[in-house]
Scaffold this active site. Structure first.
Site, PDB file in Angstrom:
ATOM      1  N   MET A 266     106.702 109.493 102.548  1.00 53.05           N
ATOM      2  CA  MET A 266     107.508 110.216 101.570  1.00 53.05           C
ATOM      3  C   MET A 266     107.986 109.257 100.508  1.00 53.05           C
ATOM      4  SD  MET A 266     108.728 112.954 100.392  1.00 53.05           S
ATOM      5  CE  MET A 266     109.743 113.094  98.925  1.00 53.05           C
ATOM      6  N   HIS A 299      99.482 105.385  97.333  1.00 56.63           N
ATOM      7  CA  HIS A 299      99.760 106.793  97.000  1.00 56.63           C
ATOM      8  C   HIS A 299     101.251 106.976  96.719  1.00 56.63           C
ATOM      9  CE1 HIS A 299      99.111 111.263  97.602  1.00 56.63           C
ATOM     10  NE2 HIS A 299     100.420 111.174  97.760  1.00 56.63           N
ATOM     11  N   GLU A 300     102.090 106.482  97.635  1.00 59.12           N
ATOM     12  CA  GLU A 300     103.532 106.648  97.435  1.00 59.12           C
ATOM     13  C   GLU A 300     104.026 105.827  96.249  1.00 59.12           C
ATOM     14  OE1 GLU A 300     104.645 109.046  99.154  1.00 59.12           O
ATOM     15  OE2 GLU A 300     102.836 109.085 100.381  1.00 59.12           O
ATOM     16  N   HIS A 303     103.641 107.588  92.966  1.00 52.05           N
ATOM     17  CA  HIS A 303     104.672 108.609  92.758  1.00 52.05           C
ATOM     18  C   HIS A 303     105.914 108.048  92.056  1.00 52.05           C
ATOM     19  CE1 HIS A 303     103.190 112.242  94.537  1.00 52.05           C
ATOM     20  NE2 HIS A 303     103.003 111.720  95.737  1.00 52.05           N
TER      21      HIS A 303
END
Length: 846
Positions: A266, A299-300, A303
């Site tokens: 996350m 990927h995180e 973000h």
């Protein structure tokens, strides 16, 4: 009605009148194992005097609430929302309440490490769970600054989005941690992680200095390899700052391994949480797992710019948030790290996920109508992630890479710390490329389903008189009937000196029902003609007969890993479409697998072989197919280089197919460490133990002795899987009761489901088909989404591939759950789709 399932209409109504300034959140985590206290001060303006609205606040009870100094009546607090009336132009709302710790990874999760009985907490806010930690206007377009202070046991670490401003020791072995104020961010990425975490610190020096931290439970400290994690982190920062054109937008960057996590990771701003086993490897893993970890880290990190700094207005653009991070993480891996071959893994794992999702009756356009949070939860799927990333590849090819990157940089600069929609990004890309993107949006983003591309060949004198690509509409009735435009390549490959290499690859635009590849006319007939060479587009592909014959005999001789992956994927898709039988697929896979050097491909093919045997083989052939594959793996295990990734992966996969006395003896030998070079560490030992338990070669007493050797959290979960995997009616009954009646943690539930659902136990599982359907509505109505969805998907009778199961599924869908149960019906329908496909493929395997 406001509550846990917020709607887009409610969010739009609130944001049309409110403008958030700041949150001051104080948490007390020292009140026991059930509740914590929160005091939240929210400052915001309102453009309509006297306006009435609500704030999202999920907890046990409200102690006191005031608005502009006046007491708010909370006597009718429903556990979800606090209603506020008579708003002024400028407002200060203060709410003091008791919150509840979560066991399901939604809100503020509390877990206990059995090794030392220490407590570990972490928050999970996406999509709309942060309201369970503190009251807030929980929607992405009401950004604000956040200032947090936390009272916690003195020996704990406390981590949040921003650096610690001050730590003060208090009486009774407590400490108060105060953090600096964040920039304007959405609620769902605010974070709190607390507990006696072990940590390692470092620093990234790029456009600015960024403190780096890695955290894990104390009992995992010996397994942490911070050097490699920091290396990938620093390489990611270097790559993204260069490509995105802006420095990292926050003040620090911590990465925390947490337990009982529902997702892979996350992207909380400055405090990313990871599923523990993705960040910390307590046993030997193959290079595929290091690749997966790097992908998750990047990927995180992507973000931080796309999602955290520039945030979607509402979840309609969820796909763009996730697809962008997916696409850019693979780009960064290939161009900025040691993982140069990562597009191969993308094709094998992520893209196959997208193809599967896009052929279900629940398929949807990439841009979907996200009317409420329940709809959003159901759309964290292969279309939002992997299909979206594949389509972004098409967009890059469509506008040109330089134009795409320049447009992206302008987008970030223009909208930093604001909210946007897809149109804002398309506007920048239109300006930099000069291309009208409306047709592209209509074709790729607003329609569902996947097209199929086939070769149409005319051959004379061993040369191609003509080569054409024939395009078919998606097969699903709910999908688009559109023939899309594809920027793609067609490659000719020859078998020479026992190797298959590319002779010629032609890039072109393919559109409509048939497109001639003029540049290949007159070329000598190839041993392998590959449509979508280099994997530039998103489509199913098929082969001519000569190419299929080449793949059956020589797939492992294809030199390029991505080309092999494309051929593997297409072959797998042909099986799933019943264009080849499970017997044919098994023959192709076993022929090519022994020579496959890409460990990601080896891993995926092993999983596909398990499905080919247990789900797609004709029932009359299933046992012989399992034995055949088991024998092949036995030989591969023994022939693999000692200590190699292949040896480890073959050994793991072998346990899925062991089906003879000789196979069982080999599992015992592997468990006893008798194979040279194979290190039987804790996790691999449990793999063999579970396989033996599944085959009635271990009993409860033996499993209890195994637990004593590894009485850790992971060991306890593996022990739970092993108990559930015992092939007895009593074991299944006890597991079913536990899953359906006990208050389990996320990881406990997953462990028990994994043990319960064993393909070898079909006769035992048949008894649970009717109880499964009987419990669906009750489970969906009483449990959280994460709990209910895992039951619906995980306990669907996947291995009872019979017409009777199909009829029961159809009857349930025809008679039950039609009112307000769209998410439940979608998941059951997806199970039905998979079952119908399995029965069709089994029919081919005669």
């Amino acid at each position: 009605m406001p509550g846990l399932n917020s709607t887009r209409a409610e969010a739009a109504e609130r944001s049309s009148h409110l403008a958030l300034e700041s949150y001051q959140v104080s948490l007390d985590l020292t009140l026991g194992d059930e509740i914590f206290e929160s005091t939240t001060v929210v400052k915001f303006s309102c453009n309509k005097a006297g306006y009435e609205t609500f704030i999202d606040a999920v907890g046990r009870n409200v102690i006191k609430a005031t608005l502009n100094g006046q007491v708010v009546n909370t006597a009718n607090y429903d556990g979800e929302s606090i209603f506020i009336k008579n708003l002024a132009t400028e407002n200060e709302l203060v709410i003091h309440m008791n919150g509840l710790y979560s066991k399901t990874g939604e809100g503020l999760q509390r877990s206990v490490d059995p090794v030392d009985n220490e407590v570990y907490l972490y928050s999970q806010g996406e999509t709309a769970f942060i309201r369970k930690m503190y009251p807030c206007f929980d929607q992405p377009d009401l950004k604000a600054t956040f200032t947090l202070d936390v009272t916690a046991p003195a020996h704990w670490q406390v981590i949040s989005n921003n650096p610690v401003r001050e730590k003060v020791d208090l009486a009774e072995k407590k400490s108060k941690w105060s953090f600096s104020t964040t920039l304007r961010i959405p609620t769902y990425i605010t974070a709190l992680i607390a507990g006696p975490y072990y940590s390692v610190q470092d620093e990234y020096v790029g456009k600015k200095r960024v403190p780096l931290g890695i955290y894990c439970r104390k009992s995992l400290a010996e397994f942490l390899d911070p050097e490699d994690i920091f290396l990938i982190t620093k390489q990611g920062f270097t790559y993204f700052e260069k490509v995105f054109g802006l420095e990292y937008p926050f003040e620090k960057y911590d990465q925390i391994a947490v337990v009982d996590f529902n997702w892979g990771a996350m992207e909380n701003a400055g405090a990313v949480t990871f599923l523990e086993r993705l960040l910390v490897f307590r046993s030997k893993v193959t290079e595929r797992m290091y690749n997966a970890r790097a992908n998750t880290i990047l990927h995180e990190m992507a973000h931080m710019w796309f999602g955290n700094m520039v945030t979607m207005k509402w979840w309609d653009d969820l796909w763009l948030n996730e697809s962008f991070a997916e696409w850019s993480s693979y780009l960064a891996m290939v161009e900025g790290t040691r993982f140069k071959n990562s597009w191969t893994g993308f094709n094998q794992e992520r893209k196959n996920w997208a193809y599967r999702q896009d052929q279900l009756s629940s398929t949807h356009p990439i841009v979907s109508d996200m009317k409420d949070i329940d709809t959003v939860a159901g759309n964290f799927d292969g279309i939002s992630y992997a299909k979206g990333a594949s389509v972004l590849q098409q967009l890059v090819a469509h506008v040109g890479r330089e134009n795409f990157i320049l447009g992206l940089q302008k987008y970030f600069t223009k909208h930093a710390f604001k909210n946007t929609t897809l149109d804002d990004l398309l506007s920048e890309l239109t300006q930099t490329s000069g291309r009208d993107l409306k047709p592209w949006v209509s074709t790729w983003l607003q329609t569902a389903g996947v097209n199929t591309l086939r070769p149409a060949l005319e051959i004379e004198n061993d040369k191609y008189k003509s080569v054409a690509v024939v395009q078919e509409v998606p097969t699903m009735p709910v999908g688009s009937k559109e023939l899309r435009s594809h920027r793609m390549a067609v490659g000719l490959y020859d078998l020479t000196n026992n190797k298959i290499t590319c002779r010629k690859s032609v890039e072109l635009d393919v559109a409509g029902a048939k497109t001639d590849v003029l540049a290949l006319a007159g070329e000598k007939v190839a041993d392998l003609l590959l449509i979508n060479d280099r994997d530039l587009t998103y489509s199913k592909v098929r082969f001519d007969e000569r190419s299929i014959a080449t793949l059956k005999a020589h797939l492992d001789k294809i030199e390029d890993a991505l080309t092999r992956a494309l051929c593997w994927s297409a072959t797998w898709d042909m099986l799933r479409d019943a264009e080849i039988s499970a017997t044919d697929f098994i023959d192709i896979a076993l022929s090519g697998l022994a020579g496959e050097d890409d460990i990601a491909t080896v891993t995926i093919i092993g999983n596909q072989l398990a499905s080919a045997v247990e789900i797609y083989s004709a029932p009359t052939k299933r046992d012989s197919a399992r034995l055949k594959v088991g024998n092949a793996y036995e030989q591969m295990v023994k022939a693999a280089a000692a200590g190699s990734d292949h040896q480890l992966q073959y050994a793991r996969n072998f346990t899925s197919f062991a089906s003879s006395a000789e196979h069982n003896d080999l599992i015992k030998e592997l468990l006893d460490g008798k194979l040279s070079g194979l290190k039987v560490d804790a996790d691999l030992r449990w793999t063999f133990v579970i396989a033996l338990a599944e085959r009635a070669l271990m009993d409860k007493a033996t499993l209890a002795a195994e637990l004593l050797k590894d009485n850790t959290l992971t060991g306890q979960l593996s022990h739970a899987t092993a108990l559930a995997a015992l092939p007895t009616a009593q074991a299944k009954s006890e597991t079913w009761k536990s899953i359906t009646t006990e208050d389990l943690s996320t990881s406990q539930r997953e462990a028990k489901i994994a043990g319960f659902m064993r393909a070898l136990h079909r006769p035992l599982l048949t008894a649970y088909v009717d109880p499964y359907f009987d419990l669906l509505l009750e489970t969906w109505g009483k449990k959280s989404y994460e709990v209910a969805s895992k039951f619906v998907m995980g306990m669907y009778p996947t291995y009872i591939t019979t017409q009777d199961t199909l009829e029961k599924t159809t009857a349930w869908l025809n008679t039950t759950g039609k009112d307000g149960q769209a998410g439940l019906r979608r998941l059951v329908a997806e199970g039905k789709d998979a079952l119908e496909r399995a029965l069709k493929v089994q029919g081919r395997d005669k």
